[in-house]
Design a protein around this motif. Structure first.
Motif, PDB file in Angstrom:
ATOM      1  N   LEU A  11     -45.737  -5.196  29.602  1.00 47.62           N
ATOM      2  CA  LEU A  11     -44.922  -4.001  29.404  1.00 47.62           C
ATOM      3  C   LEU A  11     -43.454  -4.341  29.144  1.00 47.62           C
ATOM      4  CD1 LEU A  11     -46.459  -1.762  32.204  1.00 47.62           C
ATOM      5  CD2 LEU A  11     -46.616  -1.350  29.737  1.00 47.62           C
ATOM      6  N   TRP A  12     -42.889  -5.208  29.996  1.00 48.98           N
ATOM      7  CA  TRP A  12     -41.454  -5.486  29.883  1.00 48.98           C
ATOM      8  C   TRP A  12     -41.132  -6.365  28.675  1.00 48.98           C
ATOM      9  CZ3 TRP A  12     -37.245  -3.509  32.323  1.00 48.98           C
ATOM     10  CH2 TRP A  12     -37.497  -2.655  33.401  1.00 48.98           C
ATOM     11  N   THR A  13     -41.996  -7.315  28.352  1.00 45.53           N
ATOM     12  CA  THR A  13     -41.747  -8.131  27.164  1.00 45.53           C
ATOM     13  C   THR A  13     -41.915  -7.290  25.913  1.00 45.53           C
ATOM     14  OG1 THR A  13     -42.551 -10.090  28.336  1.00 45.53           O
ATOM     15  CG2 THR A  13     -42.376 -10.247  25.947  1.00 45.53           C
ATOM     16  N   LEU A  17     -39.134  -6.693  23.016  1.00 43.54           N
ATOM     17  CA  LEU A  17     -39.365  -6.888  21.579  1.00 43.54           C
ATOM     18  C   LEU A  17     -38.987  -5.638  20.782  1.00 43.54           C
ATOM     19  CD1 LEU A  17     -42.801  -8.763  21.670  1.00 43.54           C
ATOM     20  CD2 LEU A  17     -40.546  -9.746  21.186  1.00 43.54           C
ATOM     21  N   ARG A  18     -39.119  -4.461  21.399  1.00 45.19           N
ATOM     22  CA  ARG A  18     -38.730  -3.219  20.729  1.00 45.19           C
ATOM     23  C   ARG A  18     -37.233  -2.977  20.816  1.00 45.19           C
ATOM     24  NH1 ARG A  18     -43.107  -1.366  23.779  1.00 45.19           N
ATOM     25  NH2 ARG A  18     -41.691  -0.288  25.198  1.00 45.19           N
ATOM     26  N   GLY A  19     -36.513  -3.747  21.629  1.00 47.02           N
ATOM     27  CA  GLY A  19     -35.081  -3.558  21.787  1.00 47.02           C
ATOM     28  C   GLY A  19     -34.699  -2.570  22.858  1.00 47.02           C
ATOM     29  N   SER A  20     -35.660  -2.164  23.693  1.00 48.30           N
ATOM     30  CA  SER A  20     -35.368  -1.187  24.752  1.00 48.30           C
ATOM     31  C   SER A  20     -34.650  -1.815  25.937  1.00 48.30           C
ATOM     32  CB  SER A  20     -36.664  -0.530  25.237  1.00 48.30           C
ATOM     33  OG  SER A  20     -37.312   0.143  24.186  1.00 48.30           O
ATOM     34  N   VAL A  21     -34.883  -3.111  26.170  1.00 52.32           N
ATOM     35  CA  VAL A  21     -34.246  -3.829  27.271  1.00 52.32           C
ATOM     36  C   VAL A  21     -33.864  -5.225  26.792  1.00 52.32           C
ATOM     37  CG1 VAL A  21     -35.499  -2.579  29.079  1.00 52.32           C
ATOM     38  CG2 VAL A  21     -36.449  -4.700  28.158  1.00 52.32           C
ATOM     39  N   GLY A  22     -32.960  -5.863  27.516  1.00 51.43           N
ATOM     40  CA  GLY A  22     -32.583  -7.229  27.199  1.00 51.43           C
ATOM     41  C   GLY A  22     -33.536  -8.219  27.833  1.00 51.43           C
ATOM     42  N   PRO A  23     -33.573  -9.440  27.326  1.00 54.22           N
ATOM     43  CA  PRO A  23     -34.501 -10.447  27.867  1.00 54.22           C
ATOM     44  C   PRO A  23     -34.236 -10.805  29.321  1.00 54.22           C
ATOM     45  CG  PRO A  23     -32.978 -11.432  26.280  1.00 54.22           C
ATOM     46  CD  PRO A  23     -32.813  -9.951  26.175  1.00 54.22           C
ATOM     47  N   ASP A  24     -32.982 -10.813  29.737  1.00 56.03           N
ATOM     48  CA  ASP A  24     -32.690 -11.134  31.139  1.00 56.03           C
ATOM     49  C   ASP A  24     -33.206 -10.042  32.071  1.00 56.03           C
ATOM     50  OD1 ASP A  24     -31.435 -13.572  30.591  1.00 56.03           O
ATOM     51  OD2 ASP A  24     -29.505 -12.603  30.245  1.00 56.03           O
ATOM     52  N   LEU A 174     -43.626   3.119  39.934  1.00 53.02           N
ATOM     53  CA  LEU A 174     -43.741   1.745  39.471  1.00 53.02           C
ATOM     54  C   LEU A 174     -42.474   1.335  38.722  1.00 53.02           C
ATOM     55  CD1 LEU A 174     -47.381   1.897  38.048  1.00 53.02           C
ATOM     56  CD2 LEU A 174     -46.650   0.667  40.100  1.00 53.02           C
ATOM     57  N   PRO A 175     -42.074   0.060  38.805  1.00 55.07           N
ATOM     58  CA  PRO A 175     -40.896  -0.408  38.059  1.00 55.07           C
ATOM     59  C   PRO A 175     -41.246  -0.659  36.593  1.00 55.07           C
ATOM     60  CG  PRO A 175     -41.824  -2.215  39.344  1.00 55.07           C
ATOM     61  CD  PRO A 175     -42.631  -1.000  39.690  1.00 55.07           C
ATOM     62  N   LEU A 176     -41.289   0.415  35.829  1.00 60.21           N
ATOM     63  CA  LEU A 176     -41.673   0.343  34.419  1.00 60.21           C
ATOM     64  C   LEU A 176     -40.433   0.341  33.529  1.00 60.21           C
ATOM     65  CD1 LEU A 176     -44.639   2.879  34.544  1.00 60.21           C
ATOM     66  CD2 LEU A 176     -44.736   0.386  34.671  1.00 60.21           C
ATOM     67  N   PRO A 177     -40.551  -0.212  32.328  1.00 63.18           N
ATOM     68  CA  PRO A 177     -39.376  -0.292  31.445  1.00 63.18           C
ATOM     69  C   PRO A 177     -38.936   1.075  30.939  1.00 63.18           C
ATOM     70  CG  PRO A 177     -41.332  -1.082  30.321  1.00 63.18           C
ATOM     71  CD  PRO A 177     -41.718  -0.888  31.746  1.00 63.18           C
ATOM     72  N   PRO A 178     -37.650   1.219  30.602  1.00 65.18           N
ATOM     73  CA  PRO A 178     -37.177   2.484  30.037  1.00 65.18           C
ATOM     74  C   PRO A 178     -37.903   2.790  28.745  1.00 65.18           C
ATOM     75  CG  PRO A 178     -35.535   0.739  29.769  1.00 65.18           C
ATOM     76  CD  PRO A 178     -36.586   0.200  30.683  1.00 65.18           C
ATOM     77  N   GLY A 179     -38.121   4.080  28.503  1.00 64.12           N
ATOM     78  CA  GLY A 179     -38.828   4.489  27.303  1.00 64.12           C
ATOM     79  C   GLY A 179     -40.318   4.632  27.485  1.00 64.12           C
ATOM     80  N   THR A 180     -40.842   4.272  28.670  1.00 67.08           N
ATOM     81  CA  THR A 180     -42.269   4.449  28.914  1.00 67.08           C
ATOM     82  C   THR A 180     -42.579   5.945  28.981  1.00 67.08           C
ATOM     83  OG1 THR A 180     -42.313   2.409  30.218  1.00 67.08           O
ATOM     84  CG2 THR A 180     -44.196   3.894  30.432  1.00 67.08           C
TER      85      THR A 180
END
Length: 243
Positions: A11-13, A17-24, A174-180
């Motif tokens: 989910l986070w990777t 890849l979509r640009g929603s979050v940074g790699p760190d 759950l700790p899900l990425p933004p945009g989910t």
């Protein structure tokens, strides 16, 4: 309430890849409370590298995407081969499949002291599941399983389970990425709840006094586990950008 490491990595990777979050930020979210995660044996990268560098490595593939595998005995969910990789993923109970045009690699986590190692190897491309169908099946199986567990008087042998069923809305998210999307969050949280119910129930034979009750409970938990894993695989393997 949690998902497997491979689900968070997928989910986070994917969000990175979509640009929603940074790699760190993605690496921190996947790592959680673990001190360190390293990717090993990535093609063209002889040295292990930190999770923060994984999105860049994946981006070298053409049209990359990520898929999740959550296999169990007799159910190689999310796997397509080869057999050696399937065996590793089955032993871990999870894997991430990185798919590009003409190439696909699998990542299987193992623990080495206080470090999680993601072992990379070439794999075959598994087919995608329908997220909508998997979500609907999970809802139906949860209703059926709840009725069956009540019939078996589950509260007499595992009192935590009714509390889980009744208090989903009060549980931390759950700790899900933004945009989910909200629909995906709801399904993933329901699936995580089901997985927790299965884990609790299988840890205690409790009040299933007869062989019939034991068989009924085992069948109920098998169905619930399969539906939860299928929903998690389907949702995590789909593109979950903001809609």
């Amino acid at each position: 309430m949690a998902l497997p490491r491979s689900a968070f990595l997928t989910l986070w990777t994917g969000a990175c890849l979509r640009g929603s979050v940074g790699p760190d930020d993605a690496a921190v979210a996947v790592r959680g409370e673990d001190p360190q995660h390293l990717v090993v044996d990535w093609p063209g990268r002889p040295e292990p590298f930190e999770l923060a560098h994984l999105p860049a490595a994946i981006s070298t593939l053409r049209e990359p995407s990520l898929r999740l595998a959550l296999p169990a005995a007799g159910d190689p969910l999310g796997l397509a081969g080869p057999p050696a990789f399937n065996a590793q993923a089955l032993d871990a109970g999870e894997a991430v499949i990185v798919v590009g045009l003409g190439a696909a690699y699998g990542l299987v986590p193992t623990e080495d002291a206080r470090t999680v190692l993601w072992h990379c190897s070439p794999v075959e491309v598994p087919h995608l599941l329908d997220p909508g169908e998997a979500s609907r099946t999970l809802r139906q199986v949860l209703l059926t399983a709840t009725a069956e567990l009540v019939r078996l008087d589950v509260a007499s042998w595992q009192p935590e389970i009714p509390d889980l069923m009744l208090n989903l809305a009060q549980r931390p998210g759950l700790p899900l990425p933004p945009g989910t999307p909200n629909s995906a969050i709801e399904t993933l949280e329901r699936a995580a709840l089901c997985a927790e119910i299965v884990e609790l129930a299988r840890a205690d034979e409790g009040g299933a006094l007869s062989s019939h009750e034991m068989a009924a409970r085992a069948g109920c938990l098998t169905d619930l586990d399969a539906a939860a894993r299928r929903a998690i695989v389907a949702l995590c393997s789909a593109s979950l950008g903001a809609t």
